[in-house]
Structures are given as C-alpha cells and as structure tokens.
Design a protein around this motif. Structure first.
Motif, PDB file in Angstrom:
ATOM      1  N   GLU A 341       0.815  -1.208   0.000  1.00 51.91           N
ATOM      2  CA  GLU A 341       0.000   0.000   0.000  1.00 51.91           C
ATOM      3  C   GLU A 341       0.852   1.264   0.000  1.00 51.91           C
ATOM      4  O   GLU A 341       0.529   2.247  -0.666  1.00 51.91           O
ATOM      5  N   ASP A 342       1.953   1.253   0.768  1.00 51.49           N
ATOM      6  CA  ASP A 342       2.750   2.478   0.931  1.00 51.49           C
ATOM      7  C   ASP A 342       4.138   2.379   0.287  1.00 51.49           C
ATOM      8  O   ASP A 342       5.033   3.134   0.628  1.00 51.49           O
ATOM      9  N   GLN A 440      -3.141  -2.066   7.867  1.00 53.90           N
ATOM     10  CA  GLN A 440      -3.783  -1.436   6.724  1.00 53.90           C
ATOM     11  C   GLN A 440      -2.837  -0.486   6.005  1.00 53.90           C
ATOM     12  O   GLN A 440      -2.899  -0.335   4.780  1.00 53.90           O
ATOM     13  N   GLY A 444      -3.181  -2.348   2.958  1.00 50.08           N
ATOM     14  CA  GLY A 444      -4.440  -1.791   2.510  1.00 50.08           C
ATOM     15  C   GLY A 444      -5.611  -2.468   3.188  1.00 50.08           C
ATOM     16  O   GLY A 444      -5.497  -3.578   3.717  1.00 50.08           O
ATOM     17  N   GLU A 445      -6.746  -1.813   3.199  1.00 48.21           N
ATOM     18  CA  GLU A 445      -7.905  -2.290   3.953  1.00 48.21           C
ATOM     19  C   GLU A 445      -8.430  -3.625   3.439  1.00 48.21           C
ATOM     20  O   GLU A 445      -8.785  -4.503   4.225  1.00 48.21           O
ATOM     21  N   GLU A 446      -8.473  -3.815   2.125  1.00 47.39           N
ATOM     22  CA  GLU A 446      -9.054  -5.041   1.568  1.00 47.39           C
ATOM     23  C   GLU A 446      -8.234  -6.265   1.943  1.00 47.39           C
ATOM     24  O   GLU A 446      -8.778  -7.276   2.401  1.00 47.39           O
TER      25      GLU A 446
END
Length: 576
Positions: A341-342, A440, A444-446
């Motif tokens: 994600e990051d 997350q 990521g949230e998913e």
C-alpha cells in the motif's frame, strides 16, 4: 540427570492403601506396576474412541492405562506414585509446531522491547538496557515494529545518537529485519561496497549514495553480523539453555519443532548434541536444515541427511527441510501479487523462482524428508502449493509431511488446496489480533481484512497447527499456548474484551480446533502421531495438566489458566 527438572510436587499425593480404601480395591505388586498414576482428573484424550476419562497410568516413558479410576487398580502397586488431580484438566503433552528454542537459548541475554511502543520509547529503552549492561561488548535486543518507521525504515543515526561506541543490533518483532548502528556495521566490515547476500530478498537498505542506512532486511544480512560480533555462539546456546528451556516446560510443551537454526547451524547442532548427551534436554525436538537461497540447494538434501545420521537420538530428530521463500509484510519482504500500500510498485520477492522451488520440493520428498516452507505473502503461498501439486505427480511414495508456515495472506482460490494437497497450515494465533492501523498502512484495507483465514482451511479438510515462533513473537507472553488458544478463539488481545474482534469475524476457531492444533495434528506435522499427540495406551508419556478445565470457562479467561505439571517422556519436568 533429568530429575534435575523435577521439583517437589504440589499436587495431592495419596497413599496406595488410601486409594484402595476409597473404592479402587487392592492390587498385588507386579512387574507391570505403574510408576505414576493420575486419578480424579478431567482427561481430554484426543482419542475419538475415548474422548474423556478420569485416570492415566505411566510406566517408564509409556502410557500403560487410560480409563476410569476403578480400572486403574490393575496398574497400581506399592511403588506407584499416585497423584490426585482433584478435578484438574489433563491434556496430551502440548506441542509447539514452530519455534526456535536453540536460537532462543543462544540469544537468552537479549533484551525485549514493547512491540506496541513508539520510536521514542524504544530508543529510551535501548539506552536504558545498554546502561544497565555496561560489560556487554555488543547490545542485542528485539521486539520493535519496522512499520512504525514508514517505508524508509529505521536508521543507524537514531542509534548512534544514544550508543555510538558499542555495536547495537535490534531485531524486529518478526525476526526478519534488524536495526543496527554504525559501530555494528563498522565492526562487521559492511559498507557501500559490500554486496547484498541475496539481492532483492536479503539486502541492506541503502541511501542514494549506496551506504547502508542501518536497516538490515532479512536474516542473512544480520545473523552473520551477530556471530561476528560474538552475540551468538555455541557457548551462549549451551549456557542459555538453562534460561530458555524452563519457559517451554512451564508452558506445558513436551515436544517442539525447531523451525531452523538459520546461519548458526554450524555450531547450533553440536551445541544441541552436547545438551542431549548431558541430559539437559527436557523435551523432544524435531529439527531442520534451513535454506534461504538458491546457492544452498545443491548440497541441501545431503546436509540434512548428514544431520540425521550424526545427531539423531531418543529426543532429537533431524527430518525437516525448512525453506524460507519470502519475508514478512512489515519488512516489505513478503511476496505479494499486488504492490504494498505504501511502497509504490513494490510487491516483495520470493527467494526461489517457482520452477526451482518445484524441483527442490520434489528432490526433498524423494529423499523421504519433510518440508516446512515459510510463506507469508499470497504469492509465496500459491507458489508453494504449486510445488506440492508438482510433487504429487512426480513422487510415488508420498510419506513426507508438508507444511506451510505462517500463511498470513491467501488468495480465495488457494484456501481449499490445503486439504486437496494434504498440506498443513501452520500459524501463530498470537498475531491474529491487531488494531488495524499499521496492517492497513502496509497491505491496505481489503487485504488486511483477509488475514489468517484458518477456519476455511479446516472446513476444506486441511490441518492447522499452532506454534509460538518464539523468540520471533517479540514478546515472551506470545510463547504461551493458553494465550494463543484464547486469541485464536477471540481474535482479540488476551483478556481485552472491549476491543473489536480483528477481521474477518467469521474466522474465529473453536476450543476443540485449537487443542487439536497443539496436540494430535501437531504430532502429525512432526511425523510422530503414532507416538504422541493423544493419551492412549502404548504412546509416549507426554502429559500436560492445567488447573482449570478449558471447556468450563469463558474464552477470554483462558489466558488466566495455569499449567501445574508437565510430564515429558515419562519424567515430571515442571511442577508449579
């Protein structure tokens, strides 16, 4: 010599004559008299034909009776030591299906940080630890979270500011990354010209000029450094065993799968052999040969065979090829199908390409050894399952045990493959609960909502086993099976009832599933289910006794239950 592990008992001992007068009847002394008889217990056997009973008798290192109190009289004589359990719960000896007791012994002088702390708190604690140990030539700690530093990771300058004159190595809470100061890099001769051990998977984080920043990513970057600094040696393993082994016994463990000595195999196996020969090993241990890169493969099977021939004994069984095929999500080294994600575009890497992994797994299974593959990212999991599918077609004698370790993130389509391919899914429930923020931020949230889906593995017919991964948990509490049982059932921090359960909410496990994963299925993983894992006549006398019946208390209270006795191989090795 193992009697050194047997303190004075606090459970109620009753004389044979008193037991007989209370209804068991008299029995003549005979050669088959039990050495120990446990009566009046709530015995949960893991034997489907006799799931609950009252009494267990032990002679030598074998179980000679499992049944009701009345039937125990046939195993009782004047020399039998009778222990009245007074309603306490009896389990088959608990099995840690993934741990590192030998490396933990070698690092027993290591300090621990609070994994939930802040960077400022960690620096303060590191400085305090160093100040309180002025004679330590090198400072060794563990327990910080790499994710707290963001995608750039920790830097040597932060440590240099508090400890400039001694080498400092701080291992993260997953044991797959380290934070080191300039002095450690200097003494280990690591600079901009030092090649990465395994480019892309085991490497030094570098600045724009190529200089190491102090963030060592994966074990081959910092374990050799630790040996060079004298932080771990054969001597520290032997001396540290006295500190570490009692932790396993007091938690009720009677058998352990050691998931790898990593870089330290050269002196770790001789140290283990010395401990076993001097009867200083109070539990049985199944050991590994660990491979972390393609350069090790040509000699790997012969190396494991050599360990099996040289070091096998009553309590030591080298039989597993530990294959480390990716890293950890928090260190951004787990192999994913989608980018972190990051970290834009970065997906992590496997240590072995898919075809090489297939051919190696086939070679290991043809040699008759088990495999235990470290897989955290969804790509690493899928490619390991592909390797086992290839082995199904290539190996006719399918006797090897197959296990994937950790199995944090799995694609939906791969969940049912565990049962189809008879692959054990091994995990540490202590990691199931989190506040969601750091996870997350990385996944990521998913993806964060799809972690640790072991109920689906079980529903598909697969086996799930549990281990502490100590000391990689970064917290001594995390090695406790009872805490892990609770967190597997609640997906909450132990005892914290008011926190929301960590998603996915339909993945909590039952008490029956948790106990089986610490006993019978763990024994299957170790290739020892014919000897341990259940309480049955003829099996080895591995027994764990708890002060409360787990089936009679709320799940969020399980962490308060105490182990009151541990018997390993017919010897009482722990007594509360």
């Amino acid at each position: 010599m193992l009697d050194r592990f047997r303190p004075k008992t606090v459970l109620k001992h009753i004389a044979v004559s008193c037991l007989f007068s209370s209804g068991l009847g008299a029995s003549p002394v005979q050669a088959a008299d039990a050495d120990y008889l446990f009566v009046n217990g709530k015995v949960y056997t893991q034997n489907d034909e006799q799931p609950w009973t009252e009494a267990v008798a032990v002679q030598g290192n074998k179980i000679v009776y499992v049944g009701d109190n009345e039937g125990a009289k046939a195993s009782t004589g004047q020399n039998t030591e009778i222990i009245d359990l007074e309603g306490r719960m009896v389990l088959p000896g608990l099995i840690d299906a993934h741990s590192h007791p030998i490396v933990a012994a070698g690092m027993s002088h290591m300090g621990f940080l609070d994994r939930s702390g802040t960077i400022e708190e960690w620096l303060k604690d590191i400085k305090a630890y160093a100040d309180s140990n002025p004679d330590m030539k090198s400072i060794l700690l563990s327990g910080f979270s790499v994710s707290a530093f963001g995608p750039e990771g920790p830097t040597k300058e932060l440590l240099d500011a508090i400890i400039p004159d001694r080498p400092v190595v701080v291992i993260d809470d997953g044991f797959h990354a380290a934070w080191v100061n300039s002095k450690a890099l200097e003494l280990a001769n690591i600079d901009k010209n030092t090649p990465d051990p395994l480019p892309g998977s085991h490497f030094y984080q570098r600045d724009k000029d190529g200089n190491p920043t102090g963030w060592c990513r994966e074990q081959m970057t910092f374990f050799p450094m630790m040996e060079q600094l004298g932080a771990v040696s054969q001597e520290t393993i032997i001396s540290g065993a006295e500190n570490v082994f009692p932790l396993y016994m007091s938690n009720g463990y009677t058998s352990v799968y050691d998931a790898g000595f990593s870089y330290f195999e050269g002196f770790a196996y001789p140290a283990l052999n010395i401990l076993a020969e001097n009867e200083r090993l109070p539990f049985r241990i199944v050991t590994s040969h660990m491979v972390q890169g393609p350069h090790q493969l040509t000699k790997a099977v012969n190396t494991l065979q050599g360990y099996a021939e040289k070091y096998s004994s009553e309590l030591v069984t080298p039989r597993v090829m530990k294959i480390v095929n990716d890293g950890t999500s928090e260190a951004y080294t787990a192999a994913q199908y989608e980018p972190y994600e990051d970290q834009h575009g970065h997906k992590g890497e496997t240590n072995f390409n898919a075809e090489l992994l297939k051919s190696f797994v086939i070679d290991v299974e043809k040699a008759g050894f088990d495999t235990h593959i470290h897989t955290i990212g969804d790509r690493a999991v899928a490619e390991a399952l592909d390797a086992y599918e290839a082995a199904d077609k290539a190996v006719s004698n399918k006797q090897s045990r197959r296990a994937l370790a950790h199995v944090e993130l799995v694609r939906d389509e791969d969940l049912e493959r565990f049962g189809q391919l008879n692959v054990i899914s091994q995990t540490t429930p202590f990691w199931f609960a989190n506040d969601g923020v750091l996870v997350q931020g990385v996944l990521g949230e998913e993806r964060a909502a799809k972690l640790y889906r072991f109920r689906e593995v079980l529903n598909s017919g697969g086996k799930v086993t549990f281990g502490s991964d100590f000391p990689s948990t970064g917290d001594i509490a995390g090695m406790g099976p009872l805490i892990n049982i609770e967190m597997g059932m609640t997906r909450k921090f132990a005892g914290v009832e008011d926190m929301p359960a960590t998603p996915p909410l339909n993945e909590t496990l039952t008490l029956e599933q948790m106990i089986r994963g610490f006993t019978l299925d763990a024994a299957y993983q170790l290739g020892l289910s014919d000897k341990i894992g259940s309480l049955e006549v003829g099996k080895l006398a591995d027994i764990t006794i708890l002060d409360k019946n787990l089936f009679e208390i709320a799940p969020n209270q399980i962490h308060k239950v105490n182990v009151v006795m541990t018997m390993s191989n017919g010897r009482i090795v722990f007594q509360q």
